[in-house]
Design a protein around this motif. Structure first.
Motif, PDB file in Angstrom:
ATOM      1  N   SER A  31       1.526   4.104  -1.656  1.00 18.96           N
ATOM      2  CA  SER A  31       2.516   4.877  -2.397  1.00 18.96           C
ATOM      3  C   SER A  31       3.691   5.298  -1.517  1.00 18.96           C
ATOM      4  CB  SER A  31       1.874   6.108  -3.022  1.00 18.96           C
ATOM      5  OG  SER A  31       1.367   6.950  -2.005  1.00 18.96           O
ATOM      6  N   GLN A  32       3.524   5.333  -0.193  1.00 20.87           N
ATOM      7  CA  GLN A  32       4.595   5.743   0.700  1.00 20.87           C
ATOM      8  C   GLN A  32       5.402   4.561   1.244  1.00 20.87           C
ATOM      9  OE1 GLN A  32       2.777   8.204   3.682  1.00 20.87           O
ATOM     10  NE2 GLN A  32       2.466   9.907   2.267  1.00 20.87           N
ATOM     11  N   LEU A  33       4.970   3.342   0.952  1.00 17.80           N
ATOM     12  CA  LEU A  33       5.701   2.156   1.383  1.00 17.80           C
ATOM     13  C   LEU A  33       6.708   1.757   0.323  1.00 17.80           C
ATOM     14  CD1 LEU A  33       2.711   0.055   2.742  1.00 17.80           C
ATOM     15  CD2 LEU A  33       4.396   1.287   4.087  1.00 17.80           C
ATOM     16  N   PRO A  34       7.829   1.135   0.703  1.00 23.18           N
ATOM     17  CA  PRO A  34       8.775   0.650  -0.309  1.00 23.18           C
ATOM     18  C   PRO A  34       8.101  -0.404  -1.188  1.00 23.18           C
ATOM     19  CG  PRO A  34       9.755   0.595   1.883  1.00 23.18           C
ATOM     20  CD  PRO A  34       8.314   0.931   2.063  1.00 23.18           C
ATOM     21  N   PRO A  35       8.352  -0.378  -2.504  1.00 28.16           N
ATOM     22  CA  PRO A  35       7.672  -1.309  -3.408  1.00 28.16           C
ATOM     23  C   PRO A  35       7.949  -2.773  -3.105  1.00 28.16           C
ATOM     24  CG  PRO A  35       8.929   0.323  -4.645  1.00 28.16           C
ATOM     25  CD  PRO A  35       9.205   0.544  -3.209  1.00 28.16           C
ATOM     26  N   ALA A  36       9.106  -3.084  -2.537  1.00 28.75           N
ATOM     27  CA  ALA A  36       9.442  -4.478  -2.252  1.00 28.75           C
ATOM     28  C   ALA A  36       8.648  -5.023  -1.064  1.00 28.75           C
ATOM     29  CB  ALA A  36      10.937  -4.609  -1.981  1.00 28.75           C
ATOM     30  N   ARG A  37       7.966  -4.171  -0.333  1.00 27.00           N
ATOM     31  CA  ARG A  37       7.242  -4.607   0.851  1.00 27.00           C
ATOM     32  C   ARG A  37       5.737  -4.702   0.615  1.00 27.00           C
ATOM     33  NH1 ARG A  37      10.348  -4.287   5.418  1.00 27.00           N
ATOM     34  NH2 ARG A  37       8.584  -3.818   6.770  1.00 27.00           N
ATOM     35  N   VAL A  46      -0.823  -8.885   0.145  1.00 25.14           N
ATOM     36  CA  VAL A  46      -0.078  -8.873   1.404  1.00 25.14           C
ATOM     37  C   VAL A  46       0.859  -7.675   1.429  1.00 25.14           C
ATOM     38  CG1 VAL A  46      -0.155 -11.370   1.800  1.00 25.14           C
ATOM     39  CG2 VAL A  46       1.701 -10.391   0.486  1.00 25.14           C
ATOM     40  N   LEU A  47       1.255  -7.281   2.633  1.00 28.54           N
ATOM     41  CA  LEU A  47       2.290  -6.254   2.791  1.00 28.54           C
ATOM     42  C   LEU A  47       3.055  -6.544   4.071  1.00 28.54           C
ATOM     43  CD1 LEU A  47       1.525  -3.905   5.106  1.00 28.54           C
ATOM     44  CD2 LEU A  47      -0.013  -3.187   3.341  1.00 28.54           C
ATOM     45  N   ALA A  48       4.275  -6.038   4.118  1.00 26.14           N
ATOM     46  CA  ALA A  48       5.098  -6.176   5.316  1.00 26.14           C
ATOM     47  C   ALA A  48       4.714  -5.046   6.266  1.00 26.14           C
ATOM     48  CB  ALA A  48       6.571  -6.111   4.964  1.00 26.14           C
ATOM     49  N   CYS A  49       4.326  -5.408   7.464  1.00 26.88           N
ATOM     50  CA  CYS A  49       3.897  -4.416   8.454  1.00 26.88           C
ATOM     51  C   CYS A  49       5.054  -3.472   8.762  1.00 26.88           C
ATOM     52  CB  CYS A  49       3.437  -5.136   9.714  1.00 26.88           C
ATOM     53  SG  CYS A  49       2.974  -4.027  11.043  1.00 26.88           S
ATOM     54  N   VAL A  92      -5.722   0.514   4.972  1.00 26.72           N
ATOM     55  CA  VAL A  92      -4.714   0.653   3.927  1.00 26.72           C
ATOM     56  C   VAL A  92      -5.383   1.298   2.723  1.00 26.72           C
ATOM     57  CG1 VAL A  92      -3.134  -0.575   2.401  1.00 26.72           C
ATOM     58  CG2 VAL A  92      -3.461  -1.374   4.733  1.00 26.72           C
ATOM     59  N   VAL A  93      -4.791   2.376   2.231  1.00 30.16           N
ATOM     60  CA  VAL A  93      -5.316   3.058   1.049  1.00 30.16           C
ATOM     61  C   VAL A  93      -4.414   2.701  -0.124  1.00 30.16           C
ATOM     62  CG1 VAL A  93      -5.813   5.283  -0.007  1.00 30.16           C
ATOM     63  CG2 VAL A  93      -6.256   4.930   2.424  1.00 30.16           C
ATOM     64  N   ILE A  94      -4.978   2.047  -1.134  1.00 28.21           N
ATOM     65  CA  ILE A  94      -4.226   1.681  -2.335  1.00 28.21           C
ATOM     66  C   ILE A  94      -4.377   2.839  -3.312  1.00 28.21           C
ATOM     67  CG2 ILE A  94      -3.963  -0.010  -4.181  1.00 28.21           C
ATOM     68  CD1 ILE A  94      -5.178  -2.068  -2.270  1.00 28.21           C
ATOM     69  N   ASP A  95      -3.387   3.735  -3.290  1.00 29.87           N
ATOM     70  CA  ASP A  95      -3.460   4.962  -4.082  1.00 29.87           C
ATOM     71  C   ASP A  95      -2.541   4.931  -5.302  1.00 29.87           C
ATOM     72  OD1 ASP A  95      -1.241   4.968  -2.505  1.00 29.87           O
ATOM     73  OD2 ASP A  95      -1.354   7.067  -1.949  1.00 29.87           O
ATOM     74  N   VAL A  96      -2.102   3.765  -5.709  1.00 20.02           N
ATOM     75  CA  VAL A  96      -1.323   3.610  -6.940  1.00 20.02           C
ATOM     76  C   VAL A  96      -1.976   2.504  -7.769  1.00 20.02           C
ATOM     77  CG1 VAL A  96       0.878   4.352  -5.977  1.00 20.02           C
ATOM     78  CG2 VAL A  96       0.262   1.970  -5.857  1.00 20.02           C
ATOM     79  N   GLN A 104       7.469   0.028 -10.359  1.00 20.19           N
ATOM     80  CA  GLN A 104       8.345   0.421  -9.253  1.00 20.19           C
ATOM     81  C   GLN A 104       9.098  -0.787  -8.701  1.00 20.19           C
ATOM     82  OE1 GLN A 104       5.721   2.273  -6.440  1.00 20.19           O
ATOM     83  NE2 GLN A 104       5.746   4.252  -7.492  1.00 20.19           N
ATOM     84  N   GLN A 105       8.448  -1.938  -8.624  1.00 24.38           N
ATOM     85  CA  GLN A 105       9.105  -3.146  -8.122  1.00 24.38           C
ATOM     86  C   GLN A 105      10.211  -3.598  -9.071  1.00 24.38           C
ATOM     87  OE1 GLN A 105       5.704  -5.679  -7.594  1.00 24.38           O
ATOM     88  NE2 GLN A 105       5.418  -5.043  -5.469  1.00 24.38           N
ATOM     89  N   VAL A 106       9.969  -3.503 -10.376  1.00 27.67           N
ATOM     90  CA  VAL A 106      10.996  -3.877 -11.353  1.00 27.67           C
ATOM     91  C   VAL A 106      12.183  -2.925 -11.272  1.00 27.67           C
ATOM     92  CG1 VAL A 106      11.472  -4.025 -13.831  1.00 27.67           C
ATOM     93  CG2 VAL A 106       9.414  -5.056 -12.904  1.00 27.67           C
ATOM     94  N   GLU A 107      11.911  -1.618 -11.180  1.00 24.14           N
ATOM     95  CA  GLU A 107      12.988  -0.625 -11.065  1.00 24.14           C
ATOM     96  C   GLU A 107      13.820  -0.874  -9.807  1.00 24.14           C
ATOM     97  OE1 GLU A 107      11.044   3.140 -11.112  1.00 24.14           O
ATOM     98  OE2 GLU A 107      10.420   2.954 -13.203  1.00 24.14           O
ATOM     99  N   ALA A 108      13.155  -1.182  -8.701  1.00 22.53           N
ATOM    100  CA  ALA A 108      13.879  -1.426  -7.452  1.00 22.53           C
ATOM    101  C   ALA A 108      14.745  -2.676  -7.552  1.00 22.53           C
ATOM    102  CB  ALA A 108      12.893  -1.560  -6.300  1.00 22.53           C
ATOM    103  N   SER A 109      14.242  -3.733  -8.183  1.00 24.12           N
ATOM    104  CA  SER A 109      15.029  -4.964  -8.289  1.00 24.12           C
ATOM    105  C   SER A 109      16.204  -4.775  -9.252  1.00 24.12           C
ATOM    106  CB  SER A 109      14.153  -6.129  -8.748  1.00 24.12           C
ATOM    107  OG  SER A 109      13.664  -5.898 -10.049  1.00 24.12           O
TER     108      SER A 109
END
Length: 155
Positions: A31-37, A46-49, A92-96, A104-109
């Protein structure tokens, strides 16, 4: 001289090569990482480190079944003197929920598309008013964001 007729057998090996090591750093919260990552599609998580910006797969910890960042290096493969990233094996805690993350990814794009389209549009060969044409026949035209809603650009 005697020859052995016994058939050689392979020795028993480990069932998995995954490590049980876990980083001592605090867990990453999705939840604290940017959705695009973050990409959490089924069987391709996957996630961007955050430390080195390398896209890393998430694996399940063998003993506890918790998600963690797979071990990775900070430089490209084959680079001499490569060092392992400090976020390797970090939990990694997936809390969403998956649905909320996709929203969130759609809103960001959509926000990014609005920024790209609303700021400056370059159209070749379009004359606007009495302005002199720019070199190469390209003019820069600023359009308000409201005019981009229909998808048509009119001269």
């Amino acid at each position: 001289m005697t020859t052995s007729t016994a058939i050689p057998t392979a020795r028993q090996r480990k069932s998995r090569t995954r490590t049980t090591n876990v980083s001592s750093k605090p867990p990453l919260l999705v939840s604290q990482l940017p959705p695009a990552r973050v990409q959490l599609t089924h069987r391709a998580e996957v996630l961007a480190c955050p430390a080195c910006d390398t896209w890393c797969p998430l694996t399940l910890d063998k003993g506890t079944k918790r998600w963690k960042v797979s071990p990775h290096h900070t430089a490209k493969a084959g680079t001499p003197g490569a060092r392992r990233c400090g976020n390797s094996n970090r939990l990694v805690v997936i809390d969403v929920t998956l649905v909320r993350l996709q929203e969130q990814q759609v809103e960001a794009s959509e926000g990014l598309a609005r920024l790209e389209l609303g700021a400056l549009v370059v159209l070749p060969g379009l004359g606007v008013g009495e302005d002199a044409p720019a070199p190469g026949g390209v003019q820069r035209v600023e359009l308000p964001v409201e005019d981009l809603g229909s998808g048509l650009i009119r001269a």
